[in-house]
Every structure is written in structure tokens, then in C-alpha cells.
Design a protein around this motif. Sequence first.
Motif, mmCIF file in Angstrom:
data_model
loop_
_atom_site.group_PDB
_atom_site.id
_atom_site.type_symbol
_atom_site.label_atom_id
_atom_site.label_comp_id
_atom_site.label_asym_id
_atom_site.label_seq_id
_atom_site.Cartn_x
_atom_site.Cartn_y
_atom_site.Cartn_z
ATOM 1 N N SER A 92 -6.604 -6.539 -8.763
ATOM 2 C CA SER A 92 -7.754 -6.533 -8.077
ATOM 3 C C SER A 92 -8.556 -5.169 -8.246
ATOM 4 O O SER A 92 -9.782 -5.405 -8.354
ATOM 5 C CB SER A 92 -7.566 -6.840 -6.473
ATOM 6 O OG SER A 92 -6.537 -5.939 -5.985
ATOM 7 N N PRO A 93 -8.058 -4.085 -8.169
ATOM 8 C CA PRO A 93 -8.877 -2.809 -8.106
ATOM 9 C C PRO A 93 -9.106 -2.530 -9.808
ATOM 10 O O PRO A 93 -10.294 -2.221 -10.213
ATOM 11 C CB PRO A 93 -7.784 -1.748 -7.852
ATOM 12 C CG PRO A 93 -6.467 -2.310 -7.850
ATOM 13 C CD PRO A 93 -6.763 -3.816 -7.657
ATOM 14 N N LEU A 94 -8.236 -3.238 -10.575
ATOM 15 C CA LEU A 94 -8.569 -3.026 -12.075
ATOM 16 C C LEU A 94 -9.655 -3.718 -12.381
ATOM 17 O O LEU A 94 -10.759 -3.610 -13.371
ATOM 18 C CB LEU A 94 -7.422 -3.519 -12.823
ATOM 19 C CG LEU A 94 -7.382 -3.416 -14.398
ATOM 20 C CD1 LEU A 94 -7.479 -1.953 -14.684
ATOM 21 C CD2 LEU A 94 -6.219 -4.027 -14.960
ATOM 22 N N GLY A 220 10.616 3.052 -3.701
ATOM 23 C CA GLY A 220 10.353 4.315 -2.909
ATOM 24 C C GLY A 220 9.258 4.960 -3.733
ATOM 25 O O GLY A 220 8.494 5.807 -3.061
ATOM 26 N N VAL A 221 9.395 5.195 -4.942
ATOM 27 C CA VAL A 221 8.397 5.797 -5.755
ATOM 28 C C VAL A 221 6.930 5.419 -5.450
ATOM 29 O O VAL A 221 5.918 6.094 -5.266
ATOM 30 C CB VAL A 221 8.668 6.010 -7.066
ATOM 31 C CG1 VAL A 221 7.327 6.589 -7.770
ATOM 32 C CG2 VAL A 221 9.979 6.832 -7.621
ATOM 33 N N GLY A 222 6.544 4.124 -5.394
ATOM 34 C CA GLY A 222 5.510 3.291 -5.248
ATOM 35 C C GLY A 222 5.013 3.688 -3.960
ATOM 36 O O GLY A 222 3.914 3.858 -3.478
ATOM 37 N N ALA A 238 -2.826 1.072 -2.279
ATOM 38 C CA ALA A 238 -2.129 0.193 -2.257
ATOM 39 C C ALA A 238 -1.612 -0.382 -3.718
ATOM 40 O O ALA A 238 -0.505 -0.506 -4.278
ATOM 41 C CB ALA A 238 -2.145 -1.232 -1.458
ATOM 42 N N GLY A 239 -2.992 -0.459 -4.286
ATOM 43 C CA GLY A 239 -3.072 -0.847 -6.053
ATOM 44 C C GLY A 239 -2.272 0.156 -6.641
ATOM 45 O O GLY A 239 -1.454 -0.043 -7.690
ATOM 46 N N LEU A 240 -2.737 1.315 -6.591
ATOM 47 C CA LEU A 240 -2.070 2.441 -7.346
ATOM 48 C C LEU A 240 -0.488 2.891 -6.910
ATOM 49 O O LEU A 240 0.135 3.090 -7.875
ATOM 50 C CB LEU A 240 -2.741 3.787 -6.955
ATOM 51 C CG LEU A 240 -4.381 3.819 -7.388
ATOM 52 C CD1 LEU A 240 -5.107 5.056 -6.813
ATOM 53 C CD2 LEU A 240 -4.406 3.922 -8.945
ATOM 54 N N GLY A 241 -0.320 2.715 -5.651
ATOM 55 C CA GLY A 241 1.172 2.595 -5.392
ATOM 56 C C GLY A 241 2.047 1.485 -6.229
ATOM 57 O O GLY A 241 3.150 1.596 -6.835
ATOM 58 N N ALA A 242 1.414 0.320 -6.337
ATOM 59 C CA ALA A 242 2.096 -0.691 -6.946
ATOM 60 C C ALA A 242 2.118 -0.669 -8.314
ATOM 61 O O ALA A 242 3.106 -0.886 -9.277
ATOM 62 C CB ALA A 242 1.257 -2.147 -6.645
ATOM 63 N N LEU A 243 1.178 0.014 -8.962
ATOM 64 C CA LEU A 243 1.128 0.428 -10.440
ATOM 65 C C LEU A 243 2.046 1.503 -10.507
ATOM 66 O O LEU A 243 2.723 1.368 -11.687
ATOM 67 C CB LEU A 243 -0.267 0.773 -10.792
ATOM 68 C CG LEU A 243 -0.451 1.284 -12.309
ATOM 69 C CD1 LEU A 243 -0.264 -0.019 -12.999
ATOM 70 C CD2 LEU A 243 -1.956 1.759 -12.383
ATOM 71 N N ALA A 244 2.405 2.303 -9.659
ATOM 72 C CA ALA A 244 3.094 3.385 -10.158
ATOM 73 C C ALA A 244 4.671 2.899 -9.781
ATOM 74 O O ALA A 244 5.494 3.289 -11.033
ATOM 75 C CB ALA A 244 3.115 4.609 -8.958
#
Length: 354
Positions: A92-94, A220-222, A238-244
Amino acid sequence: MPDSKAELPPVIRRAEVVAFALVALLVICVVAVLYAAKAFFLPIVSAFVVGTMLSPAAGFLERRRIPRPVSAVLIVASVGAGVAFMVGLISSPLMEWSTRLPELGSQLKDKLHVFDRPLALWHELQAMVGMPDAGSNGAFALPKFDWVEPAVGFLSPTFTEFLLFIATLILFIASWRDLRRALVMTFGDHAARLRMLRILNEIEANLGGYLLTVTMINFGVGVATGITCAVTGMPNAAGLGALAATLNFFPIIGPVAMFVILAVVGVITASTIGIGLIAALLFVGITFVEGHFVTPTIIGRRLELNALAVFMALAFWTWLWGPMGGFLSSPLLIVALVLKGHLMPEDSPQLPAD
């Protein structure tokens, strides 16, 4: 003149040279076949590895009186739903950012004007030593986005490969118990059967534990990355955390790519470059703690993975099969270490007598 060395045995015998050459040719042929037939072997090997990782879950459901085929479908459906959820958070952010590429490119170029003077000095130095000058005005030039379409084609599998992977995965999980019994009964000697059973049990236990442990660590990293992005004012935390969390499944390459993404997004959205790099620098701290303390402490108790061996396996399988090969590099290394430990056991050192 008499040959004084005729009575001494050769350091390397001719039979050893021939055996080494034959083994080298066999390895080259196997690698060439795996590379040429990637469309077939990559889904099959991926299904075997992922299926072995998920077999403990199927055994758990089977002990709860759920048939093995039903367990296989439920497990694959649950994993697919989790992957779809992560893809939704990331896409979605992408998609939103992809529609604003020209605007974001101009913003990034404006922010990076601070590097115009150092680049101009670099171009002057190139001219003094006679090196060809890539830019005429010394201004910072952004790279073109011509690589986007080839990269997407390289990362995304075809529908046939995906269908082959899903079908093989479900059938493998459903029939793994019978397949394991058939592999054990292939050997006629009791000791060989017992060794094969121990190998299969250890591979299943190690891969299942590896998947569960790495998934929890990456989750945990996400979460930590998402909280960091939210605190520092990054968009779509949230999107950046899921990507991480997703990229952290790919050793070395994933964290580096995530650092670049956080740096670029931070520089574009923040008022200054220094503020924009805060999230990326905090992510470096998160991955440092995870890579040097959390992961070695948890996984090191179960497996002894040498850092050089992990890096070489990552480089080889990524070159051979792309990003999916990088994901499979550590599990395949674990399988190789288990086979080495059982088929080529090392003699334990004996302490000298008192």
C-alpha cells in the motif's frame, strides 16, 4: 643417474588426483543443471525446505486428531494468509510512493544539493589526473529508474513456478511421514536405517526450530523498526516495519537494503538530512543488537553456524537462484552441516593421561 626418490611414496597419488577431478566435474555439472533448470528446481527445492520446516506443525495437528492432508492445507493456507497480510502492509505505501516518483525525485535532488560542492571538487580532481569526467556541471544527478521493471521481473516468480511450489508443498507436508519411512526402509542394514532416521529427525528438528526462532526474531525487528519510524515521524511506519521484518529473512542483503530505504525515505520526508537519517541510524543499532547478541544467543545454542560459511552460502545461492536462493541459503547450510556431522563424523579429541 639413479633416482633417489624412487623408493619414497608420492605426496599425491594419481588415483587421488583422478578422484578429485571427477568430484570437481560432478559438482560443476550439478551447479550447471541447477542454474539452467532453475524454473523447475527452485520451486521443488523451496517446497522441500519449507515443507520440512512446517512438518513439526503438521505433526502437532496430527496428534490433535487432524488428518495429515487437512493439516497440510490448513498450514499452507495460514502461512499464505500471513504472507498476504505482510505484502498488503508493504504494497500500500509502495503503490502510493510509486505514483509520486517524479515529485519525490525532485525533492530528493533538492535535499542533496549540499553535495554539489564536494562533487565539483571531485570532478576537478578527476580532470587534473586525466580521468574522464562523468558530469559537466558538477551537480548531483539522481540515478534513472530503468532498473525497476527488470528488478520486478527478477524478483517475482512466474505463475507456473508459484503453482508448482504450492502443489509440491502441500503434497510434501501431507506425505512426509510416508516419504520418511520409505527413505529409511531403502537401506537394508539396521545401522544404516538408524543413521538415516537420525539424520531426517535432526534435519526436521533443526529446520523447524530455525524457522520458528528466525520468525520471532524478525517479528521483533519489524516491531522495533515500526516503533522507531513512528517516533521519528516517518510515514507509513507499519509498512516500513513489515518491510524490515520481511527483508530480515535475507541475511546481510536484507538489512542493508532496509537501511538504504529508511535513509532515502527519511531524507525525502524530513526537513533536513540529519533528521532524516535518524531512523536509519537507529535501525543500524537494532540490527547490530539483533545480529550480535539476540540471534547468536538463541540460535547458537542449537546450531553452530560459522559467519564465513553463512556469507559464502548466501553469495552462492543468491548468485544461483536470486533472492529466493538467498532465503534458502541458511536452511540448506543447516542441512549440509547435519549431513556432514552424520556421514563424516569427527573423532573427538582424547585428553592425555595423567
